[in-house]
Design a protein around this motif. Structure first.
Motif, PDB file in Angstrom:
ATOM      1  N   GLY A   1      -2.250   9.064   6.547  1.00 49.34           N
ATOM      2  CA  GLY A   1      -2.778   8.941   7.910  1.00 49.34           C
ATOM      3  C   GLY A   1      -1.993   7.929   8.728  1.00 49.34           C
ATOM      4  N   GLY A   2      -1.346   6.997   8.046  1.00 50.76           N
ATOM      5  CA  GLY A   2      -0.625   5.946   8.764  1.00 50.76           C
ATOM      6  C   GLY A   2       0.883   6.031   8.612  1.00 50.76           C
TER       7      GLY A   2
ATOM      8  N   PHE B   1      -2.641  15.731  -0.605  1.00 49.94           N
ATOM      9  CA  PHE B   1      -3.813  16.435  -1.162  1.00 49.94           C
ATOM     10  C   PHE B   1      -3.759  17.922  -0.797  1.00 49.94           C
ATOM     11  N   ASN B   2      -3.050  18.228   0.285  1.00 48.37           N
ATOM     12  CA  ASN B   2      -3.022  19.585   0.845  1.00 48.37           C
ATOM     13  C   ASN B   2      -2.326  20.569  -0.120  1.00 48.37           C
TER      14      ASN B   2
ATOM     15  N   GLY C   1      -0.681  12.822   8.853  1.00 46.07           N
ATOM     16  CA  GLY C   1      -2.141  12.811   8.709  1.00 46.07           C
ATOM     17  C   GLY C   1      -2.832  12.555  10.042  1.00 46.07           C
ATOM     18  N   GLU C   2      -2.217  11.681  10.830  1.00 47.17           N
ATOM     19  CA  GLU C   2      -2.741  11.359  12.157  1.00 47.17           C
ATOM     20  C   GLU C   2      -2.741  12.626  13.021  1.00 47.17           C
TER      21      GLU C   2
ATOM     22  N   GLY D   1      -9.406  15.103   9.830  1.00 42.46           N
ATOM     23  CA  GLY D   1      -9.040  16.484  10.129  1.00 42.46           C
ATOM     24  C   GLY D   1      -8.358  17.251   9.005  1.00 42.46           C
TER      25      GLY D   1
ATOM     26  N   GLY E   1      -2.358  10.642   1.456  1.00 43.74           N
ATOM     27  CA  GLY E   1      -3.502  11.525   1.711  1.00 43.74           C
ATOM     28  C   GLY E   1      -3.146  12.969   2.016  1.00 43.74           C
ATOM     29  N   VAL E   2      -2.061  13.204   2.773  1.00 44.02           N
ATOM     30  CA  VAL E   2      -1.698  14.577   3.145  1.00 44.02           C
ATOM     31  C   VAL E   2      -1.176  15.359   1.924  1.00 44.02           C
TER      32      VAL E   2
ATOM     33  N   HIS F   1       0.812  -1.221   0.000  1.00 42.30           N
ATOM     34  CA  HIS F   1       0.000   0.000   0.000  1.00 42.30           C
ATOM     35  C   HIS F   1       0.850   1.278   0.000  1.00 42.30           C
TER      36      HIS F   1
ATOM     37  N   LEU G   1      -5.538  10.271  -1.959  1.00 44.66           N
ATOM     38  CA  LEU G   1      -6.227   9.476  -0.945  1.00 44.66           C
ATOM     39  C   LEU G   1      -6.304   8.039  -1.462  1.00 44.66           C
TER      40      LEU G   1
ATOM     41  N   PHE H   1      -2.940  15.743  11.903  1.00 43.70           N
ATOM     42  CA  PHE H   1      -4.054  16.579  11.428  1.00 43.70           C
ATOM     43  C   PHE H   1      -5.362  16.096  12.058  1.00 43.70           C
TER      44      PHE H   1
ATOM     45  N   PRO I   1      -8.688  17.766   5.597  1.00 47.20           N
ATOM     46  CA  PRO I   1      -9.431  18.702   4.736  1.00 47.20           C
ATOM     47  C   PRO I   1     -10.050  19.867   5.519  1.00 47.20           C
TER      48      PRO I   1
ATOM     49  N   HIS J   1       1.178   4.251  -2.960  1.00 44.42           N
ATOM     50  CA  HIS J   1       1.008   5.702  -2.764  1.00 44.42           C
ATOM     51  C   HIS J   1       2.174   6.451  -3.426  1.00 44.42           C
TER      52      HIS J   1
ATOM     53  N   GLU K   1      -7.250  22.304   6.527  1.00 41.42           N
ATOM     54  CA  GLU K   1      -6.795  23.055   5.340  1.00 41.42           C
ATOM     55  C   GLU K   1      -7.784  24.187   5.005  1.00 41.42           C
TER      56      GLU K   1
HETATM   57  O1  KG4 Z   1      -3.625   8.044   2.237  1.00 41.65           O
HETATM   58  P1  KG4 Z   1      -4.842   8.116   3.075  1.00 41.65           P
HETATM   59  O2  KG4 Z   1      -6.176   8.195   2.386  1.00 41.65           O
HETATM   60  O3  KG4 Z   1      -4.934   6.903   4.049  1.00 41.65           O
HETATM   61  C1  KG4 Z   1      -3.808   6.304   4.623  1.00 41.65           C
HETATM   62  O4  KG4 Z   1      -3.191   5.441   3.966  1.00 41.65           O
HETATM   63  O5  KG4 Z   1      -3.488   6.707   5.766  1.00 41.65           O
HETATM   64  O6  KG4 Z   1      -4.637   9.392   4.041  1.00 41.65           O
HETATM   65  C2  KG4 Z   1      -5.607   9.812   4.941  1.00 41.65           C
HETATM   66  C3  KG4 Z   1      -5.027  10.965   5.734  1.00 41.65           C
HETATM   67  C4  KG4 Z   1      -5.913  11.435   6.882  1.00 41.65           C
HETATM   68  O7  KG4 Z   1      -5.140  11.479   8.056  1.00 41.65           O
HETATM   69  C5  KG4 Z   1      -6.377  12.816   6.449  1.00 41.65           C
HETATM   70  O8  KG4 Z   1      -6.590  13.710   7.522  1.00 41.65           O
HETATM   71  C6  KG4 Z   1      -5.221  13.286   5.570  1.00 41.65           C
HETATM   72  O9  KG4 Z   1      -4.837  12.106   4.869  1.00 41.65           O
HETATM   73  N1  KG4 Z   1      -5.648  14.315   4.620  1.00 41.65           N
HETATM   74  C7  KG4 Z   1      -5.145  15.572   4.606  1.00 41.65           C
HETATM   75  C8  KG4 Z   1      -5.888  16.272   3.620  1.00 41.65           C
HETATM   76  N2  KG4 Z   1      -6.784  15.405   3.052  1.00 41.65           N
HETATM   77  C9  KG4 Z   1      -6.611  14.222   3.682  1.00 41.65           C
HETATM   78  N3  KG4 Z   1      -4.186  16.158   5.346  1.00 41.65           N
HETATM   79  C10 KG4 Z   1      -3.930  17.458   5.105  1.00 41.65           C
HETATM   80  N4  KG4 Z   1      -4.603  18.204   4.188  1.00 41.65           N
HETATM   81  C11 KG4 Z   1      -5.576  17.650   3.429  1.00 41.65           C
HETATM   82  N5  KG4 Z   1      -6.236  18.389   2.533  1.00 41.65           N
END
Ligand code: KG4
Ligand code: ZN
Length: 331
Positions: free
Chosen positions: A136-137, A273-274, A162-163, A178, A270-271, A111, A301, A165, A180, A115, A183
Motif C-alpha cells: 500500500g505504501g 496476495f493477489n 496498493g494505493e 480495495g 500486500g499486493v 519494514h 500483508l 487499488f 481484495p 516484506h 480481486e
Molecule cells: O503490505 P500491506 O499490508 O501494507 C503496507 O505496507 O502498505 O499492503 C496493504 C495493501 C493495500 O493497499 C491493499 O489494498 C493491498 O495491499 N492488497 C491487495 C490485495 N490484498 C491486499 N492488492 C491487490 N490484491 C489483493 N488481493
C-alpha cells in the motif's frame, strides 16, 4: 534461538515467535481496519491508539501460542520504520521495555526489507536477486547483493500499486482496502472490456496515478450516460484495471531481473496476495528461466513473522554490526 517479532507500522498490531529465521511458532495479527473503514483509509491517530490498547494482549498471545516464556526469548526484532510515526513508537517503546526487563538484545528492522525477505521463509537466499516490494505504501524494485546491501533500481513516481487499488475501489464505491474487493470482482468481469494502461515508458519505474485518473474519468462518463453503474460494469472495470496493473508489474520485474543480471525474483508486500499477480509472475519466471520466490499468502500483508525472520537473519550474520538502531524517522 527463539525470536520475538513485533510490527506496528500501520494499522495492524502484530507479534510472532520464531525458532531461528524459518520455524514459525506463532503469528498473531490484530487489525484496527474496521475503525478506519468509514474514512476510506488509515487514520494515524486512531491506529496508534488501537496499538496501545492491544499490544500487551497481542504479545502475550504470541508467547502463549508458541508455548514459550520470556526466559526462552533470545532476541527481539521490531519494525523501526518506515511507517506511521505514532504507530511505530508504540511497537518500538514496547519492544525496548521488554528487552530491558528481560535482558535480551533488540534489533530494529526496516519494514520494506522485511516484506522482501518474507519471500525466503523456508527457502534458501541466493544473492544477488531482484526484489519487488509491492504494497500500500511501496512499489519498488531492488537489486540485492547481500543482507546488508541493496540498491533501488526502479520505483513508483507517484502512487504505490496498493494505493491505486484502494483509490480505484473508492472511485467505484467499493470497500476499503480495495485490493481484495477488486480481486474478487475482477473474477466476474472481462479484463479487455476497457482499455486501461499503466504508462511509464520502457524503463523499470512505475506510475499508477494515471490509470487511477483514467478510471475516474471513465466512471464519470459512464454515469453521465447510464446513471449508476451496473454490477457487471463495475466488475469489468475491476478486471481491466487489475489486468493493466498486473501486466505492468510482471513486465517490469522481468526486465529488472535481466537488467540486474540476476537469476532470482523475490516478491513481497500486500499486493503480492493477489492470485492473478502471483500466477502471472510465476509463469513469466518459468518461461524466462528465473527462480521465483514469493511470500506465502499469510506473510504478504503486514505481520511480525517477517520482522522476526529478518531480525534473526541479521543477528546471525552479524550484519547489524552490533548496533541497535531504533529510529522511526529513518527506518
Ligand atoms: O503490505 P500491506 O499490508 O501494507 C503496507 O505496507 O502498505 O499492503 C496493504 C495493501 C493495500 O493497499 C491493499 O489494498 C493491498 O495491499 N492488497 C491487495 C490485495 N490484498 C491486499 N492488492 C491487490 N490484491 C489483493 N488481493
Ligand atoms: Zn507493509
Amino acid at each position: 534461538m527463539v525470536v520475538l517479532g513485533i510490527e506496528t507500522s500501520c494499522d495492524e498490531t502484530c507479534a510472532s515467535v520464531l525458532c531461528g529465521c524459518d520455524r514459525v511458532l506463532s503469528n498473531i495479527v490484530s487489525s484496527s481496519l474496521s475503525l478506519h473503514a468509514p474514512y476510506g483509509g488509515v487514520i494515524p491517530e486512531i491506529a496508534s491508539r488501537a496499538h496501545l490498547e492491544v499490544i500487551v494482549s497481542v504479545v502475550d498471545a504470541a508467547l502463549k501460542e508458541a508455548r514459550v516464556a520470556p526466559k526462552d526469548i533470545g532476541l527481539i526484532g521490531v519494525t523501526q520504520g518506515p511507517g506511521l510515526i505514532g504507530s511505530l513508537l508504540v511497537g518500538i517503546s514496547f519492544a525496548r521495555a521488554l528487552a530491558l526487563a528481560w535482558g535480551v538484545p533488540i534489533l530494529g528492522v526496516n519494514h520494506v526489507r522485511s516484506h522482501l525477505y518474507a519471500s525466503f521463509i523456508e527457502k534458501k537466499i541466493l544473492f544477488p536477486f531482484v526484489g519487488l516490494v509491492v504494497s500500500g505504501g511501496h512499489t519498488s524494485l531492488y537489486r540485492v547483493k547481500s543482507l546488508s546491501h541493496e540498491e533501488i533500481i526502479g520505483s513508483t513516481r507517484d502512487d504505490a500499486a496498493g494505493e491505486a487499488f484502494d483509490k480505484v475501489a473508492k472511485i467505484l464505491g467499493l470497500a476499503y482496502p480495495g485490493g481484495p474487493v477488486i480481486e474478487k470482482l475482477a473474477k466476474q468481469g472481462q479484463s479487455d472490456a476497457f482499455v486501461l494502461k499503466c504508462d511509464c515508458g520502457s524503463g523499470i519505474d512505475f506510475s499508477f496515478s494515471g490509470i487511477k485518473t483514467a478510471v475516474l474519468y471513465k466512471v464519470r462518463d459512464l454515469k453521465k450516460v447510464y446513471g449508476a453503474l451496473k454490477k457487471e460494469t463495475i466488475a469489468d472495470i475491476c478486471a481491466s484495471f487489475q489486468e493493466a496493473v498486473v501486466r505492468d508489474l510482471v513486465a517490469k520485474s522481468i526486465r529488472a531481473v535481466h537488467a540486474a543480471k540476476a537469476k532470482t525474483l523475490a516478491v513481497g508486500g500486500g499486493v503480492a496476495f493477489n492470485n492473478t499477480l502471483r500466477q502471472r509472475l510465476a509463469s513469466a519466471c518459468q518461461k524466462e528461466g528465473i527462480r521465483f520466490c514469493i511470500a506465502p499468502h499469510e506473510y504478504c500483508l503486514d505481520n511480525a513473522v517477517m520482522v522476526a525472520s529478518l531480525a534473526a537473519r541479521l543477528f546471525r550474520s552479524k550484519k547489524h554490526k552490533g548496533r541497535v538502531r531504533l529510529d522511526p524517522l529513518t527506518g
